[in-house]
Design a protein around this motif. Structure first.
Motif, PDB file in Angstrom:
ATOM      1  N   GLU A   1       9.768  21.278  46.053  1.00  0.00           N
ATOM      2  CA  GLU A   1       8.555  21.547  46.840  1.00  0.00           C
ATOM      3  C   GLU A   1       8.612  22.879  47.564  1.00  0.00           C
ATOM      4  OE1 GLU A   1       7.273  18.323  49.319  1.00  0.00           O
ATOM      5  OE2 GLU A   1       7.009  16.984  47.600  1.00  0.00           O
ATOM      6  N   ASP A   2       9.772  23.309  48.007  1.00  0.00           N
ATOM      7  CA  ASP A   2       9.866  24.612  48.670  1.00  0.00           C
ATOM      8  C   ASP A   2       9.527  25.740  47.698  1.00  0.00           C
ATOM      9  OD1 ASP A   2      10.532  23.579  51.158  1.00  0.00           O
ATOM     10  OD2 ASP A   2      12.687  23.780  50.834  1.00  0.00           O
ATOM     11  N   LYS A   3       9.983  25.618  46.468  1.00  0.00           N
ATOM     12  CA  LYS A   3       9.635  26.635  45.468  1.00  0.00           C
ATOM     13  C   LYS A   3       8.153  26.574  45.129  1.00  0.00           C
ATOM     14  CE  LYS A   3      14.032  27.054  43.010  1.00  0.00           C
ATOM     15  NZ  LYS A   3      14.642  26.952  41.680  1.00  0.00           N
ATOM     16  N   LYS A   4       7.607  25.368  45.019  1.00  0.00           N
ATOM     17  CA  LYS A   4       6.166  25.249  44.753  1.00  0.00           C
ATOM     18  C   LYS A   4       5.367  25.904  45.877  1.00  0.00           C
ATOM     19  CE  LYS A   4       5.772  21.136  41.856  1.00  0.00           C
ATOM     20  NZ  LYS A   4       5.074  19.852  41.741  1.00  0.00           N
ATOM     21  N   PHE A   5       5.773  25.645  47.107  1.00  0.00           N
ATOM     22  CA  PHE A   5       5.087  26.222  48.260  1.00  0.00           C
ATOM     23  C   PHE A   5       5.105  27.753  48.180  1.00  0.00           C
ATOM     24  CE2 PHE A   5       5.173  28.077  52.477  1.00  0.00           C
ATOM     25  CZ  PHE A   5       4.042  27.533  53.059  1.00  0.00           C
ATOM     26  N   THR A   6       6.276  28.302  47.948  1.00  0.00           N
ATOM     27  CA  THR A   6       6.432  29.756  47.886  1.00  0.00           C
ATOM     28  C   THR A   6       5.674  30.350  46.710  1.00  0.00           C
ATOM     29  OG1 THR A   6       8.585  29.600  48.960  1.00  0.00           O
ATOM     30  CG2 THR A   6       8.138  31.615  47.718  1.00  0.00           C
ATOM     31  N   LEU A   7       5.787  29.718  45.572  1.00  0.00           N
ATOM     32  CA  LEU A   7       5.106  30.237  44.384  1.00  0.00           C
ATOM     33  C   LEU A   7       3.592  30.172  44.545  1.00  0.00           C
ATOM     34  CD1 LEU A   7       5.517  31.562  41.667  1.00  0.00           C
ATOM     35  CD2 LEU A   7       5.720  29.288  40.652  1.00  0.00           C
ATOM     36  N   MET A   8       3.076  29.135  45.206  1.00  0.00           N
ATOM     37  CA  MET A   8       1.626  29.071  45.425  1.00  0.00           C
ATOM     38  C   MET A   8       1.153  30.198  46.324  1.00  0.00           C
ATOM     39  SD  MET A   8      -1.245  27.860  44.616  1.00  0.00           S
ATOM     40  CE  MET A   8      -0.768  26.440  43.651  1.00  0.00           C
ATOM     41  N   GLU A   9       1.949  30.596  47.301  1.00  0.00           N
ATOM     42  CA  GLU A   9       1.580  31.763  48.109  1.00  0.00           C
ATOM     43  C   GLU A   9       1.419  32.989  47.211  1.00  0.00           C
ATOM     44  OE1 GLU A   9       4.587  32.238  51.125  1.00  0.00           O
ATOM     45  OE2 GLU A   9       3.320  31.204  52.580  1.00  0.00           O
ATOM     46  N   MET A  10       2.342  33.139  46.287  1.00  0.00           N
ATOM     47  CA  MET A  10       2.290  34.267  45.355  1.00  0.00           C
ATOM     48  C   MET A  10       1.090  34.160  44.430  1.00  0.00           C
ATOM     49  SD  MET A  10       6.341  34.425  44.464  1.00  0.00           S
ATOM     50  CE  MET A  10       6.080  35.599  43.141  1.00  0.00           C
TER      51      MET A  10
ATOM     52  N   LYS B   1      -7.900  27.408  37.220  1.00  0.00           N
ATOM     53  CA  LYS B   1      -6.588  26.835  36.898  1.00  0.00           C
ATOM     54  C   LYS B   1      -5.847  26.382  38.151  1.00  0.00           C
ATOM     55  CE  LYS B   1      -6.114  29.735  32.804  1.00  0.00           C
ATOM     56  NZ  LYS B   1      -5.312  30.761  32.115  1.00  0.00           N
ATOM     57  N   VAL B   2      -6.063  27.076  39.258  1.00  0.00           N
ATOM     58  CA  VAL B   2      -5.321  26.810  40.483  1.00  0.00           C
ATOM     59  C   VAL B   2      -5.942  25.679  41.312  1.00  0.00           C
ATOM     60  CG1 VAL B   2      -4.657  27.803  42.713  1.00  0.00           C
ATOM     61  CG2 VAL B   2      -4.325  29.087  40.616  1.00  0.00           C
ATOM     62  N   GLU B   3      -7.242  25.594  41.310  1.00  0.00           N
ATOM     63  CA  GLU B   3      -7.901  24.592  42.150  1.00  0.00           C
ATOM     64  C   GLU B   3      -7.364  23.173  41.915  1.00  0.00           C
ATOM     65  OE1 GLU B   3     -12.349  23.580  43.694  1.00  0.00           O
ATOM     66  OE2 GLU B   3     -12.105  23.947  41.546  1.00  0.00           O
ATOM     67  N   PRO B   4      -7.223  22.708  40.679  1.00  0.00           N
ATOM     68  CA  PRO B   4      -6.683  21.359  40.486  1.00  0.00           C
ATOM     69  C   PRO B   4      -5.250  21.203  41.012  1.00  0.00           C
ATOM     70  CG  PRO B   4      -7.553  22.226  38.415  1.00  0.00           C
ATOM     71  CD  PRO B   4      -7.610  23.332  39.416  1.00  0.00           C
ATOM     72  N   ILE B   5      -4.479  22.271  40.950  1.00  0.00           N
ATOM     73  CA  ILE B   5      -3.110  22.227  41.484  1.00  0.00           C
ATOM     74  C   ILE B   5      -3.155  22.072  43.003  1.00  0.00           C
ATOM     75  CG2 ILE B   5      -0.959  23.520  41.790  1.00  0.00           C
ATOM     76  CD1 ILE B   5      -1.608  24.907  39.082  1.00  0.00           C
ATOM     77  N   LEU B   6      -4.023  22.845  43.647  1.00  0.00           N
ATOM     78  CA  LEU B   6      -4.144  22.747  45.101  1.00  0.00           C
ATOM     79  C   LEU B   6      -4.592  21.349  45.537  1.00  0.00           C
ATOM     80  CD1 LEU B   6      -5.781  26.191  45.928  1.00  0.00           C
ATOM     81  CD2 LEU B   6      -3.430  25.461  46.462  1.00  0.00           C
ATOM     82  N   ILE B   7      -5.467  20.759  44.767  1.00  0.00           N
ATOM     83  CA  ILE B   7      -5.939  19.408  45.087  1.00  0.00           C
ATOM     84  C   ILE B   7      -4.817  18.391  44.857  1.00  0.00           C
ATOM     85  CG2 ILE B   7      -7.550  17.586  44.370  1.00  0.00           C
ATOM     86  CD1 ILE B   7      -9.575  19.947  43.841  1.00  0.00           C
ATOM     87  N   GLU B   8      -4.164  18.496  43.720  1.00  0.00           N
ATOM     88  CA  GLU B   8      -3.090  17.550  43.385  1.00  0.00           C
ATOM     89  C   GLU B   8      -1.912  17.639  44.354  1.00  0.00           C
ATOM     90  OE1 GLU B   8      -0.567  15.364  40.269  1.00  0.00           O
ATOM     91  OE2 GLU B   8      -2.630  15.970  39.968  1.00  0.00           O
ATOM     92  N   ASP B   9      -1.516  18.865  44.687  1.00  0.00           N
ATOM     93  CA  ASP B   9      -0.365  19.082  45.562  1.00  0.00           C
ATOM     94  C   ASP B   9      -0.805  19.500  46.968  1.00  0.00           C
ATOM     95  OD1 ASP B   9       1.345  18.448  43.493  1.00  0.00           O
ATOM     96  OD2 ASP B   9       1.886  20.517  43.026  1.00  0.00           O
ATOM     97  N   TYR B  10      -1.903  18.941  47.402  1.00  0.00           N
ATOM     98  CA  TYR B  10      -2.495  19.329  48.686  1.00  0.00           C
ATOM     99  C   TYR B  10      -1.498  19.223  49.838  1.00  0.00           C
ATOM    100  CZ  TYR B  10      -5.849  19.746  52.492  1.00  0.00           C
ATOM    101  OH  TYR B  10      -6.524  20.161  53.603  1.00  0.00           O
ATOM    102  N   LEU B  11      -0.732  18.171  49.887  1.00  0.00           N
ATOM    103  CA  LEU B  11       0.196  17.995  51.002  1.00  0.00           C
ATOM    104  C   LEU B  11       1.276  19.076  51.031  1.00  0.00           C
ATOM    105  CD1 LEU B  11       0.557  14.114  51.130  1.00  0.00           C
ATOM    106  CD2 LEU B  11      -0.831  15.607  52.584  1.00  0.00           C
ATOM    107  N   ILE B  12       1.662  19.573  49.889  1.00  0.00           N
ATOM    108  CA  ILE B  12       2.632  20.672  49.841  1.00  0.00           C
ATOM    109  C   ILE B  12       1.986  21.959  50.359  1.00  0.00           C
ATOM    110  CG2 ILE B  12       4.024  22.167  48.321  1.00  0.00           C
ATOM    111  CD1 ILE B  12       4.243  19.728  46.419  1.00  0.00           C
ATOM    112  N   HIS B  13       0.729  22.175  50.007  1.00  0.00           N
ATOM    113  CA  HIS B  13       0.069  23.462  50.252  1.00  0.00           C
ATOM    114  C   HIS B  13      -0.947  23.446  51.386  1.00  0.00           C
ATOM    115  CE1 HIS B  13       2.111  24.730  46.729  1.00  0.00           C
ATOM    116  NE2 HIS B  13       1.512  23.837  45.988  1.00  0.00           N
ATOM    117  N   GLU B  14      -0.999  22.380  52.140  1.00  0.00           N
ATOM    118  CA  GLU B  14      -2.020  22.269  53.186  1.00  0.00           C
ATOM    119  C   GLU B  14      -1.978  23.446  54.157  1.00  0.00           C
ATOM    120  OE1 GLU B  14      -3.908  18.919  56.143  1.00  0.00           O
ATOM    121  OE2 GLU B  14      -1.835  18.679  55.501  1.00  0.00           O
ATOM    122  N   PHE B  15      -0.804  23.849  54.605  1.00  0.00           N
ATOM    123  CA  PHE B  15      -0.716  24.971  55.537  1.00  0.00           C
ATOM    124  C   PHE B  15      -1.237  26.248  54.895  1.00  0.00           C
ATOM    125  CE2 PHE B  15       1.238  28.552  57.663  1.00  0.00           C
ATOM    126  CZ  PHE B  15       0.903  28.282  58.985  1.00  0.00           C
TER     127      PHE B  15
END
Length: 136
Positions: free
Chosen positions: A59-68, A88-102
């Motif tokens: 999850e830390d890598k997912k968080f960092t990579l999503m910032e990028m 392509k990104v919107e479904p990822i943000l929805i699916e992994d919302y808790l990782i990327h909420e901040f």
């Protein structure tokens, strides 16, 4: 309005992604920019980031990579490319919302910082609204 819990990238995630994606070679000034207020992405490498994201489990890598990824989307050369990658990104943000909420809440406030904020800000706000409706 709910404020998401603060989260930031970790040095370990940054270092591992830098090696795995060869970021020091691909992003000018990587060492001086990475991990500060945001993690820079290279707009030309966005598909590589998306392909790599789907195989990550950390999850830390997912968080960092999503910032990028979001930084790379914001820097796309035209609206067509922006929309292509956003789709392509919107479904990822929805699916992994808790990782990327901040990160999502951080980007919703980007109203003048980048050229495509007039497109991205409403899309980010839409995700937040959908998540709030599902909670209620």
């Amino acid at each position: 309005m709910d404020k998401p819990e603060f989260r930031c990238t970790t040095k370990k995630a940054l270092d591992e992604l830098a090696t795995e994606l060869n970021l020091k070679e691909r992003i000018p000034n990587w060492d001086s920019m990475a991990g500060y207020s945001y993690t820079p992405g290279n707009p030309e490498d966005i598909q590589q980031y998306l392909d790599y994201y789907v195989i990550l489990t950390n999850e830390d890598k997912k968080f960092t990579l999503m910032e990028m990824i979001l930084d790379a989307i914001a820097e796309q050369p035209n609206q067509t490319e922006f929309v292509n990658y956003w789709d392509k990104v919107e479904p990822i943000l929805i699916e992994d919302y808790l990782i990327h909420e901040f990160t999502i809440h951080y980007w919703k406030n980007m109203t003048v910082e980048f050229e495509r904020s007039n497109i991205m800000t409403p899309l980010i706000q839409k995700i937040i609204s959908q998540k709030r409706q599902r909670r209620n």
